[in-house]
Each structure stands twice: as C-alpha cells, then as structure tokens.
Enzyme design. Structure first.
Site, PDB file in Angstrom:
ATOM      1  CG  ASP A 174      -6.929  -4.025   0.667  1.00  0.00           C
ATOM      2  OD1 ASP A 174      -6.619  -2.334   0.636  1.00  0.00           O
ATOM      3  OD2 ASP A 174      -6.682  -4.485  -0.205  1.00  0.00           O
ATOM      4  CG  ASP A 211     -16.618  -2.217 -15.173  1.00  0.00           C
ATOM      5  OD1 ASP A 211     -15.028  -1.861 -14.919  1.00  0.00           O
ATOM      6  OD2 ASP A 211     -16.689  -3.135 -16.138  1.00  0.00           O
ATOM      7  CG  HIS A 224      -2.245  -1.465   1.422  1.00  0.00           C
ATOM      8  ND1 HIS A 224      -2.303  -2.051   1.703  1.00  0.00           N
ATOM      9  CD2 HIS A 224      -2.391  -1.267  -0.066  1.00  0.00           C
ATOM     10  CE1 HIS A 224      -3.590  -2.520   1.912  1.00  0.00           C
ATOM     11  NE2 HIS A 224      -3.466  -2.112   0.453  1.00  0.00           N
ATOM     12  CG  ASP A 278      -4.980  -1.735  -4.872  1.00  0.00           C
ATOM     13  OD1 ASP A 278      -4.366  -3.178  -4.925  1.00  0.00           O
ATOM     14  OD2 ASP A 278      -5.029  -1.965  -3.243  1.00  0.00           O
ATOM     15  CB  SER A 279      -5.818  -4.736 -10.873  1.00  0.00           C
ATOM     16  OG  SER A 279      -4.593  -5.249 -11.375  1.00  0.00           O
ATOM     17  CB  THR A 280      -7.418  -9.226  -8.174  1.00  0.00           C
ATOM     18  OG1 THR A 280      -7.857  -9.365  -9.370  1.00  0.00           O
ATOM     19  CG2 THR A 280      -7.826  -9.276  -7.396  1.00  0.00           C
ATOM     20  CD  GLU A 281      -1.267 -11.746  -9.239  1.00  0.00           C
ATOM     21  OE1 GLU A 281      -0.795 -13.216  -9.677  1.00  0.00           O
ATOM     22  OE2 GLU A 281      -1.773 -10.490  -8.898  1.00  0.00           O
ATOM     23  N   PRO A 299     -12.519 -10.407 -12.804  1.00  0.00           N
ATOM     24  CG  PRO A 299     -12.988  -9.570 -10.704  1.00  0.00           C
ATOM     25  CD  PRO A 299     -12.205 -11.046 -11.272  1.00  0.00           C
TER      26      PRO A 299
END
Lengths: 275, 275
Positions: free
Chosen positions: A86, A137, A62, A155-158, A162
């Site tokens: 988060d 989105d 972060h 700050d995305s997921t892999e 989505p």
C-alpha cells in the site's frame, strides 16, 4: 438496505463497518483482495477478509512501524520494506532525510496497483525517485541480500496465505544476514489478546538471532483487539537509549519522541507472554 | 442458529460478539441492563446497548482507573468511587493498604445486584468491611461532601442517560470541594477517535478546576476504538513525579510502575485534541 463488512477477528468476535460501496474485488494470484469505501474509515483495503489498512487510521501503524527503528538507527541510508504494497510505510520512511534508498518488495502486484488507484494519500510515495518497488517474494529477496540494509521492516499480513514464511525463524536469520553489522529489524507481530502464542514465538525467535530484542505496541482501532505489537531486533543500537538531538522534526499524527520511549512499556500480561 | 450481540460504537462502526445466552435482561429505573454470556469475553455487562465490562478484559479499565491516582497520592485513606456498581474499581482500590474506607455511590442498584450474581470475580470486593456501598445519585453525594476524600474516581457510563451530569463542569467543581486539600480526581473520559470533542471539553473543564490536569490512556479491546482516555485533576501531586519506593508490590495484569509513567505519553493527535 445498508451493507456491512464484518471481519471475524476470532471465531467469536469481530468488527463491523458500514460500506458505501465495493470499489474493486478480485482473487489475485495470492489472496482475495477487496477495496471498500466505508462510512467510518474511508477507503479500506481488505485481504483475505482481514482489514489491512484504512484511510482514517492507517497513520498509526505506518508511523509506528517506520519511525521507531529509523530513529533508533543514527543514520539509516538504505531501507527495505517487505510487504507493505500500500506504500504507507514507504511514505513514512521517506520523511527521514538520511534515507537514500528505500526498497519495497511486495509479492502481490495487485496490492500496489489498487492502492495506487484507491489509496493515493497512502501510496503516493511509491513514485518517489528514492523508492525501488519490486514485485517479488520477500523471503527470496532476503535470502539473496548480504549486509545491504540499515533497517528492514516486515509489513506483512497475518501468518496465513503468502505471509506464512515471513513469521519463521529462518526468515529472521536471513534478515540478520541481509542487515549491515549495525542493522535493525522490525516486524509487525499481531496482538497479544488473541495471538499470544504468535507474539511469544516471534519474540523468542528474534531473541535467538539479535542481541537486542524489544517489543512495543500501538493502538490501531481496526486491527484485532486494537493493541498491536511490533517486535524489534537490533544488532547494536538500543531503542530506548537515543540521544535527544536525534529526534529531528518530522510531521506525524501518532508518533512522538515521548511515545518512542513509552511504547516499550508493556502491559503486565504482555510482558508475561514474552518473558 | 448463532446469536451475536453488536454494539454500534458509532453510526457506522461496531463490534460484534457471539453470545451463548442472555443471563438477565431488564429495564431498570435508569437504563436497559443486560447480562450476556459470550464466547470470547466471558460474562458481559451491557447498559443501554453499550459494553460496560467483560470478565476477560475488565482488568485493564479497573486497574488503570484505580492505580494511577492511588499511587500518585502518597497515602490515600478515604476513596470515593462514583458509579462503578460492578465493583471492579473497588477491588483494585482495596489492594492499597493505606485505604481505610472506600465508598461506592452507584445510582442503579440493579447494576450492583446483577454484578454480584453474574460477575463474582469483579464484584466480590463489595463485601469487604472497608467498603461502604450506597445506592444513590453520585452528583448529589458529591454536592454534600466537603474535604472528605483523598481520591475520587468517576467510573461512569457514557454521557447519556443517568451519567449526563457526571460530565459537567459543575460536577468537577463539586469534586474539587469534596476532595481534601491534596486530593486527586480521575474520570473515565471516553475515546479520542470518535469522541474527540468530549475529551477536549472534559480536559478543559478539569483544567479550570485543578492545578494539575493530565490525560492518560489504556487499551481496552471491548471499548470504542480500543484507546481509552482517563482525565486526572490533582491539587498538589504530579502523577509523573513519584518516588520509586511508593510503588508497592500489588498484583496486577495490566498496570506496572513503568506503564504508570508511559501511559501519559499521548499519541500526537490526542495531544492536539487537548492542547
């Protein structure tokens, strides 16, 4: 009997953490979400079986996603975080007094909901009056934004589920348009040990869109390989040419002004990936 | 059925790697030794259930242990490696043309033997005529050496089993005596996430013995937390004040002259451990 959570970071390698108990588990509209209480890392948010954040080591990711671009910009006022439900990046963003508004666009409201419940030290800043939380989105939000933001953080997921569209060249082009004429993009871009092709591709795409493109790294113990990359695209400001007086005193556990410069010194094999 | 090797890096956290087969396993006079063929990391040397080195990521540790002190010294001629029976550090040491003699003192001859057999790309340099391999106790070798070495590198296991004495203040004092008047010590000193007290103690001990004491880090995916520390004690030369022309062109995969300086920029929580 002890329960262990194992994330297979590749087909043939993983990390494993002892679990006290599962605090919550559900299939949201977008992904599998589980909140685990672990012995080593405190509470841990897991999406699609991948560790997203833990109470013990979340500060690295972060702080490094937020402070490197925010100190590169001389006066960031309006900031967008895509993903990051988060709230950890938002918490760091708010440490910068120049910031008047921080917009969070997270596609999965459940991530926000359960982070508020089980990760209060991370998500607490989402209640701040400067923050505008939108469950939406991120790709669409970017598409309709024009010259609005000083800094945009992805700050995305892999790039599975989505987040696939958040690793496309079209997305970075949209971000360039959503940024002001001196704006800065930064995105988390996975690790060079197991995902070298992704690191290479994102760097190439950002480089075609932004005049200044730089990759930097941080050590995150619970992320694959521990060596994480961030890719910055900047229209005007060079992240390694910052007047010393710009580094105001903020409270951190990982980031320092010295590391701000040092984090751009890449291991040779990482340099070779992006060259 | 797939076999997985799991190293518990703490009581509650570990890494796990898929194993093709065990190449060799024995209880030596000093420790449990196993050589595994893994899917992700190639051949892997495991001592007392801890990963010592793997074919895929060994270059990080070996390069960073060797090149940071060797480029800090203006002309290292005689070098000692304590431990390091796999030969990886010696391989890096020999890349420096000034080096006339590299002594390896490894207590466990079996480590050398099986590294030669199963880790040829790492251990090959042990056959070089400039290398003197001694199967002996590093602590005793240091005790009887006086003003002999330009650089001494401590490539030990964790401070359990045969390596306990290699983390003592008396050992660092012995090294100071075994070094010439402008000599440099560097030791691997574990990780700040799970072993902060060790990092603190070694730094304090080295600082009482050497005028210049600095800690630097590298990312090693198969080591606990991925963030590894090295502690340098130097009598005269400051590692961050090196004339640019000293960085001769050697072939590396991790180390660069830029990283030589950047690796001393510590995360804030690591700085706080040693301050």
């Amino acid at each position: 009997m002890a329960t262990w959570f194992t994330e297979k970071q590749t087909e043939n390698f993983g990390i494993t953490a002892k679990v006290k108990r599962s605090l919550h588990k559900e299939r949201t509209d977008f992904q599998d979400l589980e909140m685990l209480e672990t012995e080593e890392w405190g509470n841990m948010l897991v999406l699609d079986d991948m560790v997203m954040t833990t109470e013990k080591d979340e500060f690295v990711y972060h702080e490094m996603l937020a402070h490197v671009p925010l100190f590169t910009h001389p006066s960031p006022k309006k900031v967008l975080v895509v993903g990051g439900g988060d709230g950890g990046v938002i918490r760091e963003v708010l440490k910068h007094e120049s910031v008047e508004k921080a917009v969070l666009v997270e596609i999965d409201g459940k991530v926000i909901e359960y982070s508020k419940q089980y990760l209060p030290a991370i998500s607490g800043a989402l209640e701040d009056p400067r923050v505008d939380v939108q469950v939406d989105d991120g790709f669409m939000h970017i598409a309709k934004s024009k010259r609005e933001y000083d800094v945009i953080m992805v700050d995305s997921t892999e790039p599975v589920g989505p987040a696939v569209s958040l690793f496309s060249k079209g997305f970075y082009e949209g971000i360039a348009k959503a940024l002001k004429e001196d704006g800065i993009l930064v995105a988390q871009t996975d690790n060079p040990w197991f995902k070298s092709e992704l690191v290479r591709q994102v760097h190439a795409d950002v480089k075609e869109t932004f005049p200044i493109t730089k990759v930097y790294t941080a050590n995150i113990p619970t992320y694959p390989s521990g060596l994480w990359t961030f890719t910055m695209g900047s229209k005007i400001y060079h992240p390694q040419r910052i007047p010393v007086e710009r580094f105001t005193n903020i409270k951190t556990k990982y980031y320092t002004s010295e590391l701000h410069n040092a984090c751009f010194a890449l291991p040779k094999f990482v340099k070779e990936i992006i060259e």
